[in-house]
Enzyme design. Structure first.
Site, mmCIF file in Angstrom:
data_model
loop_
_atom_site.group_PDB
_atom_site.id
_atom_site.type_symbol
_atom_site.label_atom_id
_atom_site.label_comp_id
_atom_site.label_asym_id
_atom_site.label_seq_id
_atom_site.Cartn_x
_atom_site.Cartn_y
_atom_site.Cartn_z
ATOM 1 C CG ASN A 8 -19.892 -6.050 -8.673
ATOM 2 O OD1 ASN A 8 -20.029 -6.223 -7.463
ATOM 3 N ND2 ASN A 8 -20.549 -6.765 -9.574
ATOM 4 C CE LYS A 10 -18.427 -9.699 -10.284
ATOM 5 N NZ LYS A 10 -18.299 -10.609 -11.422
ATOM 6 C CG HIS A 96 -23.867 -8.589 -11.783
ATOM 7 N ND1 HIS A 96 -23.479 -9.888 -12.012
ATOM 8 C CD2 HIS A 96 -22.795 -7.815 -12.058
ATOM 9 C CE1 HIS A 96 -22.205 -9.896 -12.397
ATOM 10 N NE2 HIS A 96 -21.771 -8.654 -12.445
ATOM 11 C CD GLU A 98 -21.253 -12.528 -10.855
ATOM 12 O OE1 GLU A 98 -21.285 -11.827 -9.829
ATOM 13 O OE2 GLU A 98 -20.279 -12.561 -11.632
ATOM 14 C CD GLU A 166 -20.954 -6.400 -15.758
ATOM 15 O OE1 GLU A 166 -19.862 -5.953 -15.406
ATOM 16 O OE2 GLU A 166 -21.669 -7.114 -15.042
ATOM 17 N N GLY A 172 -15.316 -12.595 -15.530
ATOM 18 C CA GLY A 172 -14.459 -13.466 -14.732
ATOM 19 C C GLY A 172 -13.743 -14.536 -15.535
ATOM 20 C CB SER A 203 -12.206 -10.042 -18.579
ATOM 21 O OG SER A 203 -12.779 -11.263 -18.139
HETATM 22 P P1 13P Z 1 -14.823 -9.282 -13.987
HETATM 23 O O1 13P Z 1 -14.227 -7.917 -14.157
HETATM 24 O O2 13P Z 1 -14.228 -10.062 -12.837
HETATM 25 O O3 13P Z 1 -14.864 -10.045 -15.264
HETATM 26 O O4 13P Z 1 -16.363 -9.056 -13.547
HETATM 27 C C1 13P Z 1 -17.140 -8.183 -14.279
HETATM 28 C C2 13P Z 1 -18.378 -7.947 -13.527
HETATM 29 O O5 13P Z 1 -19.211 -8.819 -13.392
HETATM 30 C C3 13P Z 1 -18.578 -6.622 -12.920
HETATM 31 O O6 13P Z 1 -19.885 -6.453 -12.492
#
Ligand code: 13P
Length: 240
Positions: A8, A10, A96, A98, A166, A172, A203
């Site tokens: 992903n 982002k 997601h 976010e 997640e 992150g 992560s």
């Molecule tokens: P990270 O791998 O940067 O922690 O992000 C995970 C994520 O949100 C994947 O959708």
């Protein structure tokens, strides 16, 4: 079954660096004959067409990061599921954290989007996960259970739906859930979703991928930051 390794990206990446990345990924995957994984990249919308052009002869598949619940219409700035399909996407990430956090997406909206994705022949990667405070309060299973119940539409099947667990506090932050926490939550999710594939995200990097990918009921990983570096992402895939 091969593990599903999903990147992903982002809101990251301009054309030059991104296309260089997918070229490296395509070359790297070409050299891995183990068949232990399927790789998917989900670039920002602006990069889907050029990434698709680079990957069309590769085994790597690609997807979007969101779609609208309607197939078309007056929704400025949004992207419809048939548009993703038209760009050769096989997958779309939905719900997601976010988007739940910054765009106020509800589980009901996620379910409507997933239904739209299914109608277009896309596989929906439906994300769920608890906040730090919810885990501290011991509410992780009730939170995730509710998200699953409300985010998965009745059109879902093993062919068109993947769940991604997640934990929000692990995204992150460099903090991964412990192998025990992952095992426990994935067993809980398995009890709710039966044979749907269940990914872990938060992560994930090359150094911890092997342990995570070999945890019971982990059918793959959803990777953010580490998917922006070709070597690191390939390292995660070969750990499967
Ligand atoms: P990270 O791998 O940067 O922690 O992000 C995970 C994520 O949100 C994947 O959708």
């Amino acid at each position: 079954m091969p593990k599903l390794i999903v990147g992903n990206w982002k809101m990251n990446g301009l054309q030059a660096e991104s296309l260089e990345r997918v070229e490296k990924l395509a070359a790297g995957v070409q050299g891995d004959a183990s068949g232990s994984f399927h790789m998917v990249v989900c670039p920002p919308a602006t990069l889907i067409a050029p990434v698709a052009a680079k990957l069309k002869d590769s085994v790597i598949r690609w997807g979007g990061q969101d779609c609208h619940a309607e197939a078309s219409g007056a929704y400025t700035g949004d992207i419809a599921a048939p548009m993703l399909k038209d760009m050769g996407c096989d997958f779309v990430i939905l719900g997601h954290s976010e988007r739940r956090q910054h765009h106020g997406e509800t589980s009901a909206e996620v379910a409507a989007k997933a239904k739209a994705a299914h109608a277009s022949g896309l596989t929906a990667i439906i994300c769920v996960g608890e906040l730090d405070a919810q885990r501290s309060a011991g509410e992780q299973e009730s939170v995730v259970g509710r998200q699953l119940a409300e985010s998965i539409p009745d059109t879902a099947s093993t062919e068109n739906t993947v769940i991604a667990y997640e934990p929000v506090w692990a995204i992150g932050t460099g903090k991964t859930a412990s192998a025990d926490d992952i095992k426990q939550m994935h067993a809980f999710i398995r009890g709710k979703v039966g044979t749907l594939q269940i990914l872990y995200g938060g992560s994930v990097k090359a150094a911890n991928a092997s342990e995570i990918l070999h945890t019971e009921n982990v059918d793959g990983v959803l990777v953010g930051g580490a998917s922006l570096k070709a070597d690191e992402f390939l390292g995660i895939a070969v750990a499967s």
